[in-house]
Design a protein around this motif. Sequence first.
Motif, PDB file in Angstrom:
ATOM      1  N   ALA A 137      23.248 -53.821  -9.475  1.00  0.00           N
ATOM      2  CA  ALA A 137      23.069 -52.680  -9.623  1.00  0.00           C
ATOM      3  C   ALA A 137      21.382 -52.495  -9.686  1.00  0.00           C
ATOM      4  O   ALA A 137      20.932 -51.563  -9.114  1.00  0.00           O
ATOM      5  CB  ALA A 137      23.392 -52.125 -11.144  1.00  0.00           C
ATOM      6  N   SER A 138      20.858 -53.735  -9.838  1.00  0.00           N
ATOM      7  CA  SER A 138      19.158 -53.599  -9.863  1.00  0.00           C
ATOM      8  C   SER A 138      19.027 -53.659  -8.173  1.00  0.00           C
ATOM      9  O   SER A 138      17.721 -53.028  -7.966  1.00  0.00           O
ATOM     10  CB  SER A 138      18.737 -54.819 -10.485  1.00  0.00           C
ATOM     11  N   LEU A 139      19.680 -54.118  -7.375  1.00  0.00           N
ATOM     12  CA  LEU A 139      19.034 -54.501  -5.887  1.00  0.00           C
ATOM     13  C   LEU A 139      19.671 -53.303  -5.062  1.00  0.00           C
ATOM     14  O   LEU A 139      19.060 -53.070  -3.972  1.00  0.00           O
ATOM     15  CB  LEU A 139      19.812 -55.794  -5.409  1.00  0.00           C
ATOM     16  N   ALA A 140      20.793 -52.584  -5.617  1.00  0.00           N
ATOM     17  CA  ALA A 140      21.319 -51.544  -4.716  1.00  0.00           C
ATOM     18  C   ALA A 140      20.570 -50.699  -4.421  1.00  0.00           C
ATOM     19  O   ALA A 140      19.614 -49.956  -5.228  1.00  0.00           O
ATOM     20  CB  ALA A 140      22.668 -51.003  -5.463  1.00  0.00           C
ATOM     21  N   ASP A 141      20.308 -50.349  -2.882  1.00  0.00           N
ATOM     22  CA  ASP A 141      19.713 -49.119  -2.173  1.00  0.00           C
ATOM     23  C   ASP A 141      18.074 -49.323  -2.563  1.00  0.00           C
ATOM     24  O   ASP A 141      17.623 -48.199  -2.458  1.00  0.00           O
ATOM     25  CB  ASP A 141      20.048 -47.901  -2.756  1.00  0.00           C
ATOM     26  N   THR A 142      17.568 -50.632  -2.919  1.00  0.00           N
ATOM     27  CA  THR A 142      16.058 -50.622  -3.080  1.00  0.00           C
ATOM     28  C   THR A 142      15.252 -51.284  -1.840  1.00  0.00           C
ATOM     29  O   THR A 142      14.078 -51.282  -1.942  1.00  0.00           O
ATOM     30  CB  THR A 142      15.977 -51.578  -4.157  1.00  0.00           C
ATOM     31  N   GLY A 143      15.947 -51.722  -0.878  1.00  0.00           N
ATOM     32  CA  GLY A 143      15.596 -52.338   0.164  1.00  0.00           C
ATOM     33  C   GLY A 143      15.183 -53.841  -0.026  1.00  0.00           C
ATOM     34  O   GLY A 143      14.388 -54.336   0.813  1.00  0.00           O
ATOM     35  N   THR A 144      15.270 -54.316  -1.208  1.00  0.00           N
ATOM     36  CA  THR A 144      15.040 -55.763  -1.426  1.00  0.00           C
ATOM     37  C   THR A 144      16.138 -56.460  -0.494  1.00  0.00           C
ATOM     38  O   THR A 144      17.406 -56.338  -0.446  1.00  0.00           O
ATOM     39  CB  THR A 144      15.430 -56.062  -2.937  1.00  0.00           C
ATOM     40  N   LEU A 145      15.533 -57.565   0.014  1.00  0.00           N
ATOM     41  CA  LEU A 145      16.454 -58.433   0.762  1.00  0.00           C
ATOM     42  C   LEU A 145      17.050 -59.446  -0.011  1.00  0.00           C
ATOM     43  O   LEU A 145      16.456 -60.166  -0.842  1.00  0.00           O
ATOM     44  CB  LEU A 145      15.466 -59.301   1.786  1.00  0.00           C
ATOM     45  N   MET A 146      18.350 -59.651  -0.051  1.00  0.00           N
ATOM     46  CA  MET A 146      19.162 -60.435  -0.580  1.00  0.00           C
ATOM     47  C   MET A 146      19.515 -61.880   0.431  1.00  0.00           C
ATOM     48  O   MET A 146      20.036 -61.601   1.521  1.00  0.00           O
ATOM     49  CB  MET A 146      20.426 -59.786  -1.400  1.00  0.00           C
ATOM     50  N   LEU A 147      19.265 -63.272  -0.181  1.00  0.00           N
ATOM     51  CA  LEU A 147      19.328 -64.174   0.645  1.00  0.00           C
ATOM     52  C   LEU A 147      20.308 -65.212  -0.053  1.00  0.00           C
ATOM     53  O   LEU A 147      20.025 -65.476  -1.023  1.00  0.00           O
ATOM     54  CB  LEU A 147      18.068 -64.908   0.873  1.00  0.00           C
ATOM     55  N   GLY A 148      21.515 -65.182   0.487  1.00  0.00           N
ATOM     56  CA  GLY A 148      22.692 -65.826  -0.286  1.00  0.00           C
ATOM     57  C   GLY A 148      22.686 -67.107  -0.147  1.00  0.00           C
ATOM     58  O   GLY A 148      22.539 -67.876   1.172  1.00  0.00           O
ATOM     59  N   THR A 149      22.325 -68.072  -0.905  1.00  0.00           N
ATOM     60  CA  THR A 149      22.391 -69.661  -0.937  1.00  0.00           C
ATOM     61  C   THR A 149      23.874 -70.190  -0.134  1.00  0.00           C
ATOM     62  O   THR A 149      23.718 -71.285   0.413  1.00  0.00           O
ATOM     63  CB  THR A 149      22.261 -70.198  -2.334  1.00  0.00           C
ATOM     64  N   HIS A 150      25.051 -69.463  -0.280  1.00  0.00           N
ATOM     65  CA  HIS A 150      26.011 -70.014   0.309  1.00  0.00           C
ATOM     66  C   HIS A 150      26.572 -68.998   1.538  1.00  0.00           C
ATOM     67  O   HIS A 150      27.564 -69.391   2.055  1.00  0.00           O
ATOM     68  CB  HIS A 150      27.085 -70.383  -0.564  1.00  0.00           C
ATOM     69  N   PHE A 151      25.633 -67.928   1.902  1.00  0.00           N
ATOM     70  CA  PHE A 151      26.420 -66.932   2.693  1.00  0.00           C
ATOM     71  C   PHE A 151      26.027 -67.579   4.048  1.00  0.00           C
ATOM     72  O   PHE A 151      24.887 -68.044   4.411  1.00  0.00           O
ATOM     73  CB  PHE A 151      25.395 -65.774   2.790  1.00  0.00           C
ATOM     74  N   PRO A 152      26.963 -67.469   4.909  1.00  0.00           N
ATOM     75  CA  PRO A 152      26.866 -67.863   6.497  1.00  0.00           C
ATOM     76  C   PRO A 152      25.821 -66.910   7.282  1.00  0.00           C
ATOM     77  O   PRO A 152      25.345 -65.877   6.796  1.00  0.00           O
ATOM     78  CB  PRO A 152      27.994 -67.931   7.026  1.00  0.00           C
ATOM     79  N   SER A 153      25.457 -67.489   8.241  1.00  0.00           N
ATOM     80  CA  SER A 153      24.673 -66.738   9.245  1.00  0.00           C
ATOM     81  C   SER A 153      25.147 -65.358   9.302  1.00  0.00           C
ATOM     82  O   SER A 153      26.552 -65.272   9.604  1.00  0.00           O
ATOM     83  CB  SER A 153      24.462 -67.213  10.247  1.00  0.00           C
ATOM     84  N   PRO A 154      24.536 -64.050   8.858  1.00  0.00           N
ATOM     85  CA  PRO A 154      23.261 -63.948   9.213  1.00  0.00           C
ATOM     86  C   PRO A 154      22.476 -64.031   7.686  1.00  0.00           C
ATOM     87  O   PRO A 154      21.336 -64.147   7.619  1.00  0.00           O
ATOM     88  CB  PRO A 154      23.105 -62.492   9.627  1.00  0.00           C
ATOM     89  N   THR A 155      23.131 -64.502   6.531  1.00  0.00           N
ATOM     90  CA  THR A 155      22.675 -64.981   5.452  1.00  0.00           C
ATOM     91  C   THR A 155      21.844 -64.016   4.487  1.00  0.00           C
ATOM     92  O   THR A 155      21.899 -63.970   3.162  1.00  0.00           O
ATOM     93  CB  THR A 155      21.939 -66.061   5.560  1.00  0.00           C
ATOM     94  N   GLY A 156      21.171 -63.096   5.305  1.00  0.00           N
ATOM     95  CA  GLY A 156      20.393 -62.113   4.539  1.00  0.00           C
ATOM     96  C   GLY A 156      20.965 -60.765   4.696  1.00  0.00           C
ATOM     97  O   GLY A 156      21.449 -60.522   5.747  1.00  0.00           O
ATOM     98  N   GLY A 157      20.692 -59.811   3.645  1.00  0.00           N
ATOM     99  CA  GLY A 157      21.077 -58.574   3.776  1.00  0.00           C
ATOM    100  C   GLY A 157      20.741 -57.750   2.790  1.00  0.00           C
ATOM    101  O   GLY A 157      20.019 -58.124   1.710  1.00  0.00           O
ATOM    102  N   LEU A 158      20.736 -56.193   3.038  1.00  0.00           N
ATOM    103  CA  LEU A 158      20.601 -55.314   1.968  1.00  0.00           C
ATOM    104  C   LEU A 158      21.664 -54.725   1.177  1.00  0.00           C
ATOM    105  O   LEU A 158      22.601 -54.431   1.735  1.00  0.00           O
ATOM    106  CB  LEU A 158      19.554 -54.270   2.729  1.00  0.00           C
ATOM    107  N   VAL A 159      21.766 -54.902  -0.093  1.00  0.00           N
ATOM    108  CA  VAL A 159      22.771 -54.341  -0.940  1.00  0.00           C
ATOM    109  C   VAL A 159      22.739 -52.719  -1.112  1.00  0.00           C
ATOM    110  O   VAL A 159      21.762 -52.094  -1.310  1.00  0.00           O
ATOM    111  CB  VAL A 159      22.699 -55.159  -2.471  1.00  0.00           C
TER     112      VAL A 159
END
Length: 312
Positions: free
Chosen positions: A266-288
């Motif tokens: 909820a705190s990240l959604a629609d804020t433009g903050t990049l989320m980097l997942g420690t176990h997310f495969p490539s592309p690993t980063g994304g916007l919530v």
Amino acid sequence: MHSHSTPSPSGKSPAWDLGDLTVRRIDEVALPPQTGPWLLPAATPDVVAQAPWLRPDFADDAGTLRLSSHSFAFVADGLRVLVDTGIGNGKTRANPAWHHLDSDYLARLDAAGFPPQTIDLVILTHLHTDHVGWNTYADGATWKPTFPNARYLTARTEWNHWATADMDEARRQMFRDSVDPIRDAGLLDLVDVPAAGTDIAPGIRLIPTPGHTPGHLAVELHGRTATALITGDCIHHPVQLLQPAMGSCVDIDPQQAAATRRHLLASLADTGTLMLGTHFPSPTGGLVQSHGDSYRLAPAPAASAHHSPTPH
């Protein structure tokens, strides 16, 4: 495993530019396909099919989740930082996918411009086997700090939990080879992290995200032009954006983990903050992004940039 998720050492490492701070992904290994059903048993193929945006990057056409093990490295205000250290090489582990691993992780660290002796700070989001492994390397029969000039930092709450926990032999082994040698070398720092989070250096803030473990941390990075959040294991896979209540089989407090995930998303959604997942495969980063009554991840692929070495 799919070729796009099998890392290879080269002069390029995936990087996200936050302005005056560039975050690099240091690949260790792609996790085997059976990891998903074990780790996130509620993420059945039917559930995965409800989120077509997961394919092809985060799940395959059969609904099998893709997961990987990697670290993030960056320089913030001159401080050279590594977040989490993966599974490690040559370690006796109960999980066959982690047992006596032999990866090119150190070569990738070098290629990305972060030779081990240049690291100033290692942030451990929590003290689980696949996040502390490269804390040490084998020197004959002894385990020595891989990053001898670094402070290794984790939450005091995390340390205190494991100090009194009734650990099975596999976890005791992990502490013996990957955590105790750091403490014994005087390199371990325990940090008190209040509910609002705490700044540990310019541009680096630790956010308490308990539930997976009691002292679990996420790491918030503030660059000149963008903000990023490194998840650790409070979110293992983007499928949890579809169902934030979905927990992993290794969450110590599943209810708290779910509450943490809901609050964080909820705190990240629609804020433009990049989320980097420690176990997310490539592309690993994304916007919530808000999506109906839950969320989706809009991939923010890294640029594969050649490193420009920063003087230490």
